[in-house]
Design an enzyme around this catalytic site. Structure first.
Site, PDB file in Angstrom:
ATOM      1  N   GLY A   1      -4.977  -2.591   5.264  1.00 39.28           N
ATOM      2  CA  GLY A   1      -4.134  -3.650   4.771  1.00 39.28           C
ATOM      3  C   GLY A   1      -4.999  -5.034   4.848  1.00 39.28           C
ATOM      4  NE  ARG A   2      -6.586  -4.978  11.146  1.00 37.20           N
ATOM      5  CZ  ARG A   2      -6.053  -3.699  11.050  1.00 37.20           C
ATOM      6  NH1 ARG A   2      -4.798  -3.500  10.406  1.00 37.20           N
ATOM      7  NH2 ARG A   2      -6.532  -2.624  11.845  1.00 37.20           N
TER       8      ARG A   2
ATOM      9  CE  LYS B   1       4.334  -1.393   7.934  1.00 38.43           C
ATOM     10  NZ  LYS B   1       3.469  -0.720   6.903  1.00 38.43           N
TER      11      LYS B   1
ATOM     12  CD  GLU C   1      -2.031  -5.355  11.640  1.00 41.56           C
ATOM     13  OE1 GLU C   1      -1.093  -6.226  11.656  1.00 41.56           O
ATOM     14  OE2 GLU C   1      -2.510  -4.866  10.362  1.00 41.56           O
TER      15      GLU C   1
ATOM     16  CE  LYS D   1      -3.834   1.965   2.740  1.00 40.96           C
ATOM     17  NZ  LYS D   1      -4.787   1.706   3.914  1.00 40.96           N
TER      18      LYS D   1
ATOM     19  CG  HIS E   1      -3.530 -37.057  15.428  1.00 44.07           C
ATOM     20  ND1 HIS E   1      -3.648 -38.242  15.788  1.00 44.07           N
ATOM     21  CD2 HIS E   1      -4.715 -36.833  14.744  1.00 44.07           C
ATOM     22  CE1 HIS E   1      -4.582 -38.932  15.090  1.00 44.07           C
ATOM     23  NE2 HIS E   1      -5.370 -37.989  14.283  1.00 44.07           N
TER      24      HIS E   1
ATOM     25  CD  GLU F   1       9.258  -6.224   7.107  1.00 47.59           C
ATOM     26  OE1 GLU F   1       9.042  -4.999   6.588  1.00 47.59           O
ATOM     27  OE2 GLU F   1       9.165  -6.415   8.182  1.00 47.59           O
TER      28      GLU F   1
HETATM   29  C1  G6Q Z   1      -2.820  -4.224   7.926  1.00 42.33           C
HETATM   30  C2  G6Q Z   1      -1.488  -3.710   8.255  1.00 42.33           C
HETATM   31  C3  G6Q Z   1      -0.136  -4.326   7.798  1.00 42.33           C
HETATM   32  C4  G6Q Z   1       0.171  -3.970   6.516  1.00 42.33           C
HETATM   33  C5  G6Q Z   1       1.476  -4.498   6.093  1.00 42.33           C
HETATM   34  C6  G6Q Z   1       2.252  -4.216   4.675  1.00 42.33           C
HETATM   35  O1  G6Q Z   1      -3.692  -4.010   8.105  1.00 42.33           O
HETATM   36  O2  G6Q Z   1      -1.319  -2.365   7.914  1.00 42.33           O
HETATM   37  O3  G6Q Z   1       0.045  -5.905   7.880  1.00 42.33           O
HETATM   38  O4  G6Q Z   1      -0.656  -4.684   5.516  1.00 42.33           O
HETATM   39  O5  G6Q Z   1       2.681  -3.573   6.964  1.00 42.33           O
HETATM   40  O6  G6Q Z   1       2.114  -2.706   4.719  1.00 42.33           O
HETATM   41  P1  G6Q Z   1       2.337  -2.253   2.900  1.00 42.33           P
HETATM   42  O7  G6Q Z   1       1.206  -2.743   2.115  1.00 42.33           O
HETATM   43  O8  G6Q Z   1       2.245  -0.711   3.242  1.00 42.33           O
HETATM   44  O9  G6Q Z   1       3.439  -2.588   2.447  1.00 42.33           O
END
Ligand code: G6Q
Length: 552
Positions: free
Chosen positions: A279-280, A516, A365, A217, A396, A223
């Site tokens: 994001g989620r 972050k 989250e 986003k 199991h 990462e």
């Molecule tokens: C989700 C969070 C988080 C995010 C990641 C990736 O709700 O905000 O999990 O999706 O940190 O972020 P970017 O899409 O900005 O790389």
């Protein structure tokens, strides 16, 4: 909180509400009653505490430690906490994510073409469909082989690079919908900054046949950008090509066109989304591009229609028969009145292998928070820890604790009647297991029953099961793209209802934002360019040890 923010519960005194107090009294009166007694005293119990949602999604919560009276009191609490106006506010596009001053409109991502949802004076639905159409054209081109790599070869591997909300949804959905995917293309997901993730996912791939979807986003996440840069080097080196090859092997999903362009991706191959998609909550936005390439635009559309079906159910069904509302209230009862600390989500479907991991983010989250809307600290429990594994594997392993441990572990069992791989007796065995587990958890096995089976008295206590361990069973017809959409929307809305009752913002993630920035300070210290890092003695000792091990 910004002034005049509508539909936000501003009072933080949840536990002082008469509706909450009534539930506490009810708990004191009913706590000693075993599920065995509840079933024995009410022949209608299973029927009364079950509900059928859209497209036959059936939820039996009669094995939860609730009665119709408990549910009535919980429904009163939902009304008192303003769940109804909050649902309306979300669907209206109000900026209910108050700490980020954003609307929360994942429901717009699956709204039909003729719907209208207005944010800041703009109807967002046409833009949603414009992106879906562009994704569809691109997905078709990759699937048909019309999209060629730099050397003219068709794409055989699609690798999604993203993390958190830009990874977990697509990775889960690929597994979940594997039966519907093209087998001509392999799909992989790289998220961890650990180079092993990239190395192992690409080791058998030909760069000439590999397409990377960089999902971020912000397009700044450490990462993801580290992996994307590594991928660019891997492609250019592998093809002995210059930057012009990037456009054929990389596309982006982002809200940040500037950064995408700076990376070298043609913005014609950038699929956008909006700040009102968390994001989620984004797997049905362009973040789902890998899903769409895998299942095709039609399959993706079916998934969206499943989401939309549950959205409509959530928006319109009376609370007493509203799946997300009931699920949320049962969770509140377990967490806040029965003292459970966790929720086990146990899908009896191998394709839902990553479903619990996905839900961990969605739930924890969203609702893993201790600050109420008005900035005060809540004095009640919020999100439980969520975990699970597909059945029957978990049986199991950790089910021992669920059956005989000292902690109360409520379970969500998820199963489908029709198998996607109808081989021999597998499906009947699978379903027999899920039903037997839920039954055993609820009813247990008394000492007398164990002894009646001829078990010696000294061994009987070990083989006795208390029962009275709560579970819900969701039984749906078949795992299809639409069924997956319904299931995810069910949990999304459940999380929202719980967040509303707990008085917290389910849509920000300041804890993640902290993560972050934290590492940024230590990165130069590890390289040795900062001689004496100023940290606590523990962190300092570990940095020194690492530097010594790396000869720095
Ligand atoms: C989700 C969070 C988080 C995010 C990641 C990736 O709700 O905000 O999990 O999706 O940190 O972020 P970017 O899409 O900005 O790389």
């Amino acid at each position: 909180m910004p002034a005049n923010t509508p539909s936000i519960p501003t009072q933080n005194a949840l536990t002082a509400l008469p509706e909450w107090r009534a539930l506490e009294t009810h708990r004191a009166q009913t706590h000693a009653t075993h599920l065995r007694d509840l079933f024995e005293s009410d022949s209608n119990r299973a029927k009364a505490l079950s509900v059928e949602g859209p497209s036959g999604m059936f939820m039996d919560y009669s094995k939860q430690r609730v009665t119709t009276e408990t549910m009535r009191l919980l429904l009163d609490l939902a009304e008192a906490r303003g769940v109804r106006p909050r649902i309306a506010a979300m669907f209206r596009g109000d900026k209910i994510n108050v700490t980020e001053e954003r609307a929360v409109l994942h429901i717009a991502l699956r709204a039909p073409r003729d719907a209208h949802i207005v944010v800041d004076g703009v109807d967002v639905v046409p833009a949603v469909h414009e992106v879906l159409d562009a994704m569809g054209a691109f997905a078709d081109a990759v699937r048909s082989g019309a999209w060629k790599g730099h050397t003219g070869k068709r794409i055989r591997n699609v690798i999604n690079i993203g993390i958190g909300g830009s990874d977990l949804g697509p990775a889960m959905a690929y597994d979940a919908l594997c039966a519907y995917t093209t087998r001509e293309i392999s799909f992989r997901f790289v998220s961890n900054v650990d180079a092993t993730d990239f190395a192992e996912k690409t080791r058998d791939c030909d760069p000439a046949e590999t397409l990377f979807i960089v999902c971020s986003k912000t397009f700044t996440t450490l990462e993801t950008m580290t992996n994307a840069n590594t991928a660019r080097e891997w492609v250019l080196k592998g093809l002995s090509a210059n930057d012009t090859a990037v456009a054929k092997h990389f596309v982006a999903v982002s809200t940040n066109a500037k950064k995408v362009l700076a990376f070298g991706i043609d913005t014609a191959n950038m699929f956008g989304f909006w700040d009102w998609v968390g994001g989620r909550y984004s797997m049905d936005s362009a973040i789902g591009l890998s899903t769409m390439i895998a299942v095709g635009p039609k399959g993706f559309q079916e998934m969206l229609s499943g989401f939309h079906e549950m959205d409509e159910h959530f928006r319109t069904a009376p609370f007493a028969t509203n799946l997300p509302v009931i699920m949320a209230l049962v969770g509140i009862w377990n967490s806040n009145f029965l003292g459970s600390q966790t929720l086990a989500v146990l899908p009896y479907d191998q394709y839902l292998d990553r479903f619990s991991a996905y839900l961990q983010q969605l739930e924890m989250e969203s609702n893993g928070k201790h600050v109420a809307f008005d900035g005060s600290r809540v004095t009640w429990e919020t999100c439980p820890s969520v975990w699970g594994q597909p059945g029957t594997n978990g049986q199991h392993a950790f089910y021992q604790m669920i059956h005989q441990g000292t902690r109360l572990v409520p379970c969500d069992f998820i199963a489908f009647c029709e198998p996607l791989n109808a081989i021999g007796v597998h499906q009947d065995l699978l379903i027999a297991n899920v039903l037997a587990q839920a039954e055993a958890l609820a009813f247990g096995k008394t000492l007398q029953e164990v002894e009646a089976e001829g078990c010696p008295a000294w061994l009987a206590p070990h083989r006795q099961f208390d029962g009275n361990r709560p579970s819900t069973t969701i039984l749906a017809k078949r795992l299809t793209p639409a069924a997956l959409g319904r299931l995810i929307a069910l949990y999304e809305h459940k999380v929202f209802v719980q967040g509303t009752i707990w008085g917290i913002n389910s849509f920000d993630q300041w804890g993640v934002e902290l993560g972050k920035v934290l590492a940024q300070r230590i990165i130069p210290e590890l390289s040795g360019s900062v001689p004496t890092p100023a940290h606590d003695s523990s962190t300092q000792q570990l940095i020194t040890r690492y530097r010594t091990a790396r000869g720095r």
